[in-house]
Design a protein around this motif. Sequence first.
Motif, short mmCIF file in Angstrom:
data_model
loop_
_atom_site.label_atom_id
_atom_site.label_comp_id
_atom_site.label_asym_id
_atom_site.label_seq_id
_atom_site.Cartn_x
_atom_site.Cartn_y
_atom_site.Cartn_z
N GLN A 109 0.83 -1.20 0.00
CA GLN A 109 0.00 0.00 0.00
C GLN A 109 0.86 1.26 0.00
OE1 GLN A 109 -3.09 -0.02 2.99
NE2 GLN A 109 -3.98 -1.91 2.21
N ARG A 110 1.99 1.22 0.70
CA ARG A 110 2.93 2.35 0.66
C ARG A 110 3.44 2.55 -0.77
NH1 ARG A 110 4.75 4.15 5.49
NH2 ARG A 110 4.14 2.89 7.28
N ALA A 111 3.79 1.44 -1.41
CA ALA A 111 4.30 1.52 -2.78
C ALA A 111 3.22 2.03 -3.73
CB ALA A 111 4.81 0.15 -3.23
N ALA A 170 -6.67 7.08 -12.31
CA ALA A 170 -5.84 7.36 -11.14
C ALA A 170 -6.64 8.08 -10.05
CB ALA A 170 -4.61 8.18 -11.54
N ILE A 171 -7.52 8.98 -10.46
CA ILE A 171 -8.38 9.67 -9.49
C ILE A 171 -9.30 8.67 -8.79
CG2 ILE A 171 -10.34 11.27 -9.27
CD1 ILE A 171 -8.95 12.93 -11.53
N ALA A 172 -9.89 7.76 -9.55
CA ALA A 172 -10.77 6.75 -8.96
C ALA A 172 -10.01 5.90 -7.94
CB ALA A 172 -11.38 5.88 -10.05
N ILE A 173 -8.78 5.52 -8.27
CA ILE A 173 -7.96 4.74 -7.35
C ILE A 173 -7.66 5.57 -6.09
CG2 ILE A 173 -5.65 3.73 -7.01
CD1 ILE A 173 -5.80 2.94 -10.04
N HIS A 174 -7.28 6.82 -6.28
CA HIS A 174 -6.93 7.71 -5.19
C HIS A 174 -8.12 7.92 -4.24
CE1 HIS A 174 -4.69 10.98 -3.29
NE2 HIS A 174 -5.68 11.82 -3.52
N VAL A 175 -9.27 8.24 -4.80
CA VAL A 175 -10.48 8.46 -3.99
C VAL A 175 -10.89 7.16 -3.31
CG1 VAL A 175 -12.94 9.05 -4.09
CG2 VAL A 175 -11.26 10.45 -5.32
N GLY A 176 -10.84 6.06 -4.05
CA GLY A 176 -11.18 4.76 -3.46
C GLY A 176 -10.27 4.41 -2.29
N ALA A 177 -8.98 4.67 -2.45
CA ALA A 177 -8.02 4.38 -1.37
C ALA A 177 -8.29 5.27 -0.16
CB ALA A 177 -6.59 4.56 -1.87
N ALA A 178 -8.57 6.55 -0.40
CA ALA A 178 -8.86 7.46 0.71
C ALA A 178 -10.10 7.00 1.48
CB ALA A 178 -9.04 8.88 0.19
N LEU A 179 -11.14 6.60 0.74
CA LEU A 179 -12.36 6.12 1.40
C LEU A 179 -12.12 4.79 2.12
CD1 LEU A 179 -14.97 7.11 -1.34
CD2 LEU A 179 -14.47 8.28 0.83
N VAL A 233 -12.87 1.75 6.16
CA VAL A 233 -12.53 0.35 6.43
C VAL A 233 -11.40 0.27 7.46
CG1 VAL A 233 -11.73 -1.84 5.43
CG2 VAL A 233 -13.35 -0.40 4.17
N ARG A 234 -10.28 0.88 7.16
CA ARG A 234 -9.15 0.85 8.11
C ARG A 234 -9.39 1.78 9.31
NH1 ARG A 234 -3.83 -0.89 7.32
NH2 ARG A 234 -3.25 0.95 8.51
N ARG A 235 -10.20 2.81 9.08
CA ARG A 235 -10.50 3.80 10.13
C ARG A 235 -9.23 4.44 10.69
NH1 ARG A 235 -15.90 3.60 11.16
NH2 ARG A 235 -16.95 1.64 10.74
N ASP A 236 -8.31 4.75 9.76
CA ASP A 236 -7.09 5.44 10.17
C ASP A 236 -7.18 6.91 9.78
OD1 ASP A 236 -6.42 5.56 7.43
OD2 ASP A 236 -5.13 3.79 7.53
N ALA A 237 -6.12 7.64 9.96
CA ALA A 237 -6.13 9.09 9.76
C ALA A 237 -5.63 9.54 8.39
CB ALA A 237 -5.29 9.75 10.84
N VAL A 238 -5.46 8.62 7.46
CA VAL A 238 -4.90 8.97 6.16
C VAL A 238 -5.72 10.06 5.47
CG1 VAL A 238 -4.41 8.12 3.84
CG2 VAL A 238 -3.62 6.84 5.82
N LEU A 239 -7.02 9.91 5.39
CA LEU A 239 -7.86 10.92 4.74
C LEU A 239 -7.88 12.22 5.54
CD1 LEU A 239 -9.89 11.88 2.60
CD2 LEU A 239 -11.69 10.77 3.93
N ARG A 240 -8.00 12.12 6.85
CA ARG A 240 -8.08 13.32 7.68
C ARG A 240 -6.82 14.18 7.61
NH1 ARG A 240 -8.84 11.73 13.22
NH2 ARG A 240 -8.15 9.66 12.59
N ARG A 241 -5.69 13.60 7.19
CA ARG A 241 -4.47 14.41 7.04
C ARG A 241 -4.64 15.50 6.00
NH1 ARG A 241 0.39 10.91 5.50
NH2 ARG A 241 -0.93 10.70 3.69
N MET A 242 -5.53 15.27 5.00
CA MET A 242 -5.71 16.24 3.91
C MET A 242 -6.97 17.08 4.10
SD MET A 242 -4.39 17.58 1.29
CE MET A 242 -3.05 16.62 0.65
#
Length: 177
Positions: free
Chosen positions: A84-86, A153-162, A167-176
Amino acid sequence: MPNPPLLRYTGPARLLHWTMAVLVLMTIPVGFILLDLPQGRLQDTLFDLHRSIGVLLFVLVVIRLGWRLAHPPPPLPDDLPAWQRAASGTVHRLFYAILLIQPIVGWWGTSAFGAPINVFWLFELPPLVSKDEAAAKQILGWHGIIGITLSVAIAIHVGAALFHHFVRRDAVLRRML
C-alpha cells in the motif's frame, strides 16, 4: 492511552490539493463534453476554458511540487502494508507526471491544430509547432488517453482514501482535510 496528535499536510499543501482537485474534476468532463458539441460559440468558450484550466493546473502543479519538496508529507500509518505504501507513492508520482505532461500535450496538439490558446481571455500562448492537422489528431488522441488515465488514477486515489477512512479507520484521509 490517548490518541497521538493528527499529523496533517500543511495549509498550503491542502489548499493546493483541493484547488487542483476541483479544477481537474471540472476540466475532465468539459474536455469530453466539448467534443460532442456542435461547432460554435459554446464549443469555442468551453475549449478556451478547458485550455485555461490546463495552463493554471500546470502552474499549480509546479508550485505544489516545489512546496512538497520543501515540506514533506506527514508519514503514513506505521502498520500500513508495504504494497500500500508503494501503491500510494506510485499513484502520487503518476498524478504529478500527468499533471505536468497533460497540459503540454494539449498545448502541442492545439498548436498543431492551428487553434489559439487564449488563457482566461487575458493573453494567448504562442504555438509550439506549425499547423499540421494530421499530427494534431494523433497528439490530441494521446491527450484523451492521458485524460482517461488521469480519471482512473483519481478513482484509485479516492477509493483508497475512502478505504482508509471507512474500512481501516485510520487518519490517512483526515491528514488532507
